[in-house]
Design a protein around this motif. Structure first.
Motif, mmCIF file in Angstrom:
data_model
loop_
_atom_site.group_PDB
_atom_site.id
_atom_site.type_symbol
_atom_site.label_atom_id
_atom_site.label_comp_id
_atom_site.label_asym_id
_atom_site.label_seq_id
_atom_site.Cartn_x
_atom_site.Cartn_y
_atom_site.Cartn_z
ATOM 1 N N ALA A 1 0.842 -1.207 0.000
ATOM 2 C CA ALA A 1 0.000 0.000 0.000
ATOM 3 C C ALA A 1 0.861 1.234 0.000
ATOM 4 C CB ALA A 1 -0.936 -0.033 1.197
ATOM 5 N N ARG A 2 1.862 1.167 0.860
ATOM 6 C CA ARG A 2 2.755 2.322 0.942
ATOM 7 C C ARG A 2 3.495 2.532 -0.353
ATOM 8 N NH1 ARG A 2 6.079 3.072 6.343
ATOM 9 N NH2 ARG A 2 6.513 5.081 5.380
ATOM 10 N N ALA A 3 3.939 1.436 -0.946
ATOM 11 C CA ALA A 3 4.662 1.543 -2.228
ATOM 12 C C ALA A 3 3.789 2.172 -3.288
ATOM 13 C CB ALA A 3 5.135 0.165 -2.676
ATOM 14 N N ASN A 4 2.569 1.771 -3.314
ATOM 15 C CA ASN A 4 1.650 2.344 -4.299
ATOM 16 C C ASN A 4 1.515 3.832 -4.089
ATOM 17 O OD1 ASN A 4 1.114 -0.014 -5.668
ATOM 18 N ND2 ASN A 4 -0.659 -0.549 -4.427
ATOM 19 N N VAL A 5 1.430 4.155 -2.821
ATOM 20 C CA VAL A 5 1.302 5.584 -2.521
ATOM 21 C C VAL A 5 2.531 6.320 -3.034
ATOM 22 C CG1 VAL A 5 1.348 7.215 -0.618
ATOM 23 C CG2 VAL A 5 -0.310 5.346 -0.605
ATOM 24 N N ILE A 6 3.675 5.689 -2.685
ATOM 25 C CA ILE A 6 4.933 6.335 -3.077
ATOM 26 C C ILE A 6 5.016 6.433 -4.595
ATOM 27 C CG2 ILE A 6 7.443 6.012 -3.129
ATOM 28 C CD1 ILE A 6 7.125 4.802 -0.281
ATOM 29 N N LEU A 7 4.629 5.342 -5.182
ATOM 30 C CA LEU A 7 4.700 5.291 -6.653
ATOM 31 C C LEU A 7 3.857 6.375 -7.283
ATOM 32 C CD1 LEU A 7 6.196 3.363 -8.582
ATOM 33 C CD2 LEU A 7 4.055 2.162 -8.886
ATOM 34 N N GLN A 8 2.697 6.456 -6.714
ATOM 35 C CA GLN A 8 1.793 7.481 -7.265
ATOM 36 C C GLN A 8 2.395 8.851 -7.103
ATOM 37 O OE1 GLN A 8 -1.998 6.854 -5.387
ATOM 38 N NE2 GLN A 8 -2.579 5.249 -6.820
ATOM 39 N N GLN B 1 5.230 9.258 -9.522
ATOM 40 C CA GLN B 1 4.751 9.458 -10.895
ATOM 41 C C GLN B 1 4.309 10.881 -11.098
ATOM 42 O OE1 GLN B 1 1.766 6.479 -11.604
ATOM 43 N NE2 GLN B 1 3.230 5.026 -12.492
ATOM 44 N N SER B 2 3.621 11.337 -10.129
ATOM 45 C CA SER B 2 3.160 12.723 -10.259
ATOM 46 C C SER B 2 4.356 13.649 -10.205
ATOM 47 C CB SER B 2 2.128 13.050 -9.186
ATOM 48 O OG SER B 2 2.718 12.943 -7.908
ATOM 49 N N PHE B 3 5.317 13.240 -9.318
ATOM 50 C CA PHE B 3 6.515 14.060 -9.224
ATOM 51 C C PHE B 3 7.259 14.070 -10.549
ATOM 52 C CE2 PHE B 3 9.904 16.312 -7.482
ATOM 53 C CZ PHE B 3 11.070 15.701 -7.857
ATOM 54 N N GLN B 4 7.293 12.854 -11.069
ATOM 55 C CA GLN B 4 8.008 12.710 -12.354
ATOM 56 C C GLN B 4 7.360 13.569 -13.429
ATOM 57 O OE1 GLN B 4 8.302 8.626 -13.587
ATOM 58 N NE2 GLN B 4 9.984 9.029 -14.966
ATOM 59 N N LEU B 5 6.074 13.516 -13.423
ATOM 60 C CA LEU B 5 5.341 14.297 -14.415
ATOM 61 C C LEU B 5 5.646 15.754 -14.241
ATOM 62 C CD1 LEU B 5 3.197 13.718 -16.664
ATOM 63 C CD2 LEU B 5 1.458 14.332 -14.990
ATOM 64 N N LEU B 6 5.612 16.115 -12.962
ATOM 65 C CA LEU B 6 5.877 17.506 -12.637
ATOM 66 C C LEU B 6 7.270 17.878 -13.084
ATOM 67 C CD1 LEU B 6 4.417 19.881 -11.138
ATOM 68 C CD2 LEU B 6 5.681 19.224 -9.113
ATOM 69 N N LEU B 7 8.159 16.957 -12.745
ATOM 70 C CA LEU B 7 9.567 17.162 -13.092
ATOM 71 C C LEU B 7 9.740 17.270 -14.596
ATOM 72 C CD1 LEU B 7 12.183 17.285 -11.427
ATOM 73 C CD2 LEU B 7 12.557 14.916 -11.996
ATOM 74 N N LYS B 8 9.031 16.380 -15.238
ATOM 75 C CA LYS B 8 9.114 16.375 -16.700
ATOM 76 C C LYS B 8 8.600 17.667 -17.273
ATOM 77 C CE LYS B 8 8.046 13.567 -20.651
ATOM 78 N NZ LYS B 8 7.073 12.771 -21.280
ATOM 79 N N GLN B 9 7.525 18.065 -16.700
ATOM 80 C CA GLN B 9 6.925 19.313 -17.185
ATOM 81 C C GLN B 9 7.879 20.464 -16.954
ATOM 82 O OE1 GLN B 9 3.159 19.429 -15.168
ATOM 83 N NE2 GLN B 9 2.137 18.210 -16.733
#
Lengths: 213, 170
Positions: free
Chosen positions: A62-69, A72-80
């Motif tokens: 559960a925690r991993a999923n949270v982290i992953l999510q 991912q959002s961070f990555q997206l943000l980062l990418k942006q």
């Protein structure tokens, strides 16, 4: 008597043995029971452990999923952000490049203009120099050619003179040869027999005088 | 004191003095060889008859006289020795420009006999190109006393002068 002893001994022994065997069997039974008890305990513990492990796993997942999510959002943000940065940088770079290019172009044009002017000047100077040296060479060559012609002419005249002299000499020799041949023929025909005899006698006389005969 | 060879030669003086040219000597040698071939055959006629037949008259008579005077033991050997004498006579080569008469040959031979030695044969060759005079070879020595040689020398040394003369006169 002995047999009795032996009998009693044997019986005693057998009894002892039986007791021992009984004792062993009892221990064995006990041991087996313990074993089974332990086994149950182990199974129980095992179950508990597995349960706990799966719980932990679930939590972790559960925690991993949270982290992953989150990542991912961070990555997206980062990418942006990165895209944005890149775009900005690209734009800035392009602008600078264009500016530099323009400057360089202008400078080059200016320099080329200067260079071509310099080259023009240089070339025309060189051309003038070459022309002048060519003129000088031509004058020298002309003079040399005239000199060579004069020498050649003088040599040709000399050669012609030598050739003429040689030809005249040959002609003289030919004429002398003709004179000789004609003289021989004429003299041969004009000498009579007596003269011939006299000439032979004179030859013999001269030969004797010279010690030949 | 004369050598045996000279004595032997003297025997034939009568004949040798008549020989003037190599041609005559060669002819006599041939005649003697024929005489030798025929004289000693089994059915040969008498030597005297054969000598007069094979040799020309004067030589035949002279040879017979010599044989009679000397009486050689071996006539064949005698004749052989005579042939050798004839073949070994000294020769004077004479090249002349004309065909000599017998009188000319006698004249030349007389000069040679008087001024050089007797019994010298002349080998006469005719070459009209020498114009006149003679070319002489004797005992390995040669000399050119031809008119051709004289004229050539004269023209080579004084030719240009003659040429000038011709030009002046022509």
């Amino acid at each position: 008597m002995n047999n009795q002893i032996i009998f009693y001994a044997a019986t005693l022994l057998t009894a002892v043995l039986g007791l021992i065997i009984g004792g062993v069997a009892y221990s064995y039974r006990k041991l087996i029971n313990k074993y089974y008890a332990l086994k149950e305990e182990i199974d129980l513990r095992d179950k508990e452990g597995k349960l706990q492990a799966s719980k932990i796993l679930e939590e972790a997942q559960a925690r991993a999923n949270v982290i992953l999510q989150e990542s991912q959002s961070f990555q997206l943000l980062l990418k942006q952000n990165l895209d944005k940065q890149l775009t900005t940088a690209n734009q800035s770079y392009n602008n600078s490049y264009q500016a530099v290019l323009t400057t360089v172009k202008e400078e080059s044009i200016k320099n080329i203009g200067n260079i071509s002017q310099e080259i023009k000047t240089e070339i025309s100077t060189e051309i003038d120099q070459v022309l002048n040296s060519l003129k000088e060479e031509m004058i020298k060559s002309q003079a040399s050619a005239i000199e060579s012609l004069k020498l050649g002419l003088a040599k040709s005249e000399q050669d012609i003179k030598l050739y003429k002299d040689e030809m005249y000499k040959k002609i003289d020799q030919s004429i002398l040869k003709i004179i000789q041949t004609v003289s021989f023929q004429v003299i041969g025909k004009t000498i009579n027999l007596e003269d011939h005899e006299e000439l032979v006698i004179k030859a013999l006389t001269s030969a004797k005088r010279q010690g030949i005969i | 004191m004369l050598s045996a060879k000279e004595l032997f030669n003297n025997m034939f003086d009568q004949i040798l003095s008549k020989l003037k040219t190599t041609e005559q000597a060669d002819r006599l040698v041939d005649e003697l060889i024929n005489l030798k071939a025929n004289a000693f055959k089994p059915s040969a006629p008498a030597l005297e008859e054969l000598v007069l037949k094979e040799l020309s008259t004067s030589y035949g008579e002279d040879l017979l006289l010599i044989i009679k005077q000397n009486k050689p033991v071996d006539v064949q050997k005698f004749i052989n020795e005579f042939i050798e004498v004839l073949k070994n006579l000294p020769v004077l080569n004479l090249t002349i420009a004309f065909e000599p008469r017998s009188k000319s040959i006698d004249h030349f031979h007389a000069f040679i006999t008087q001024n050089i030695s007797k019994n010298i044969l002349m080998n006469i060759e005719i070459d009209p190109s020498i114009v006149g005079g003679a070319q002489i070879t004797f005992n390995g020595k040669y000399i050119d006393f031809s008119l051709k040689k004289l004229l050539e020398v004269e023209l080579n040394t004084k030719g240009s002068e003659y040429f000038k003369l011709l030009n002046n006169n022509g």
